[in-house]
Design an enzyme around this catalytic site. Sequence first.
Site, short mmCIF file in Angstrom:
data_model
loop_
_atom_site.label_atom_id
_atom_site.label_comp_id
_atom_site.label_asym_id
_atom_site.label_seq_id
_atom_site.Cartn_x
_atom_site.Cartn_y
_atom_site.Cartn_z
CG HIS A 282 -8.70 2.18 -22.98
ND1 HIS A 282 -9.17 3.09 -24.28
CD2 HIS A 282 -7.66 2.73 -21.94
CE1 HIS A 282 -7.96 3.56 -24.30
NE2 HIS A 282 -7.27 4.18 -22.76
CE LYS B 256 -2.62 5.82 -24.14
NZ LYS B 256 -3.03 5.83 -22.89
CG ASP C 175 -7.35 3.21 -18.37
OD1 ASP C 175 -6.76 3.94 -18.54
OD2 ASP C 175 -8.57 3.02 -19.09
CG ASN D 245 -2.57 10.21 -18.19
OD1 ASN D 245 -1.91 10.23 -17.40
ND2 ASN D 245 -3.63 10.29 -17.83
CG HIS E 121 -3.78 1.80 -20.21
ND1 HIS E 121 -4.13 1.58 -21.17
CD2 HIS E 121 -3.74 2.20 -18.75
CE1 HIS E 121 -4.17 3.00 -21.35
NE2 HIS E 121 -4.44 3.35 -20.59
CG HIS F 129 -7.22 7.45 -25.45
ND1 HIS F 129 -7.12 7.02 -24.37
CD2 HIS F 129 -8.26 7.67 -26.05
CE1 HIS F 129 -8.89 7.26 -23.83
NE2 HIS F 129 -9.29 7.41 -24.50
NE ARG G 187 -4.66 9.14 -11.73
CZ ARG G 187 -4.97 9.43 -12.85
NH1 ARG G 187 -4.06 9.63 -14.03
NH2 ARG G 187 -6.67 9.19 -12.28
CG HIS H 293 -4.18 6.61 -15.37
ND1 HIS H 293 -3.21 6.80 -16.16
CD2 HIS H 293 -4.82 5.72 -16.27
CE1 HIS H 293 -3.41 6.69 -18.39
NE2 HIS H 293 -4.25 5.55 -18.27
O1 DOR Z 1 -10.77 7.14 -17.58
C1 DOR Z 1 -9.81 7.22 -18.21
N1 DOR Z 1 -8.41 7.69 -17.30
N2 DOR Z 1 -9.34 7.22 -19.41
C2 DOR Z 1 -8.02 7.60 -19.85
O2 DOR Z 1 -7.69 7.16 -21.16
C3 DOR Z 1 -6.84 8.25 -18.46
C4 DOR Z 1 -7.98 7.51 -17.69
C5 DOR Z 1 -7.38 8.74 -16.71
O3 DOR Z 1 -5.81 9.17 -16.51
O4 DOR Z 1 -7.54 8.96 -15.71
ZN ZN Z 2 -5.20 4.53 -19.50
#
Ligand code: DOR
Ligand code: ZN
Length: 349
Positions: free
Chosen positions: A176, A101, A248, A42, A14, A138, A18, A16
């Site tokens: 998470h 997701k 995460d 996301n 998991h 989530h 960006r 991110h």
């Molecule tokens: O704390 C978080 N940040 N939880 C998430 O589910 C998304 C993530 C984010 O993309 O910043």
């Molecule tokens: Zn996440």
Amino acid sequence: MQTRIEIPQPDDWHVHLRDDTMLAAVVGYTARRFRYAMVMPNLVPPVTSTSAARGYRSRILAHVPSDAPDFRPLMALYCSPAIDVEDLRSGVDEGTVAAVKYYPAGATTNSGDGGTSMLDFLWLFEALADLGVRLLVHAESTDPSIDIFDREVAFLETELVVVRDRIPELDITVEHVSTRRGVEFVTEHDRVAGTITPHHLTRDRSDLLAEGMRPDLYCKPVINSADDRSALVAVATAADPSFFLGTDSAPHPTTAKYGPRASAGVFNAAYGLEVVAEVFERAGALDRLAAFTSVNGRAVYGVPSPDHHLRLTRTTIDADVASTLTTASGEQVVLFGADEAARWTIESV
Ligand code: DOR
Ligand code: ZN
């Protein structure tokens, strides 16, 4: 006394990564350390089609440093009405799409395009069950009348349990996991697995709030009680095959963290493995570290095992380690876990 252990190359189930300058700044941390990484969708706009996932994966690979040639980003689509089941099917067949997701709308960063009820997506979840593709969740209620520390449990017990009962053959990962009840939910249900983050394993809400509010520990789901944390440590260090590492890692620039409304997310791609190693060492469970970081997730996602290992050595003298990174556009991101990282060296063997 020195402690030393070798583990198969770990995975991050998991993360991110960006896009644009932030992607360029952070992807090397993940790619140099982990073999597989489940990349969250996301972005703005969210990744909802095979072609968007293909494009995003190429942008990720274009930024992977040359000393990390084995890195394999796995792409998740963002659960939304925009997903087309035929497109999903072909994305899975061609090996581009690895998971879907689900975000509750408004629960966290860039979740505005998420769902207001999981029941609206039974048509999609049935297709996932049919394809043998996991649904990543989530699990956090957005009901404002529910206390923020109770929202994971509320979601599991009112929404996810209904989906699970309607489509028992669906494979689900609760992302998470942050509470004792969340651990129990995963343990009680077949075909349900859970990721656990380095920050939920090592910090609790008193760390977040008691001695000056700490924006760098603010994430969703919010870090919960000491009792919840100890349930997470117990299940992670027990080598329970349903649980594995998902950092995460979620970078936000300090400009978004230090203000009247901190963005949710902890950047721990850099030192997450050291943080987890420290947890296992303190629990006397280093011999079970590999199950959590390198073995259980691969078994659940059905990917092959690696050919090389990492050697982790705990030192007695703290080293100097960086505590921030700076992107090409001059933004700073705080690296979670610098204290733990100062005690460990990690090398490829
Ligand atoms: O704390 C978080 N940040 N939880 C998430 O589910 C998304 C993530 C984010 O993309 O910043
Ligand atoms: Zn996440």
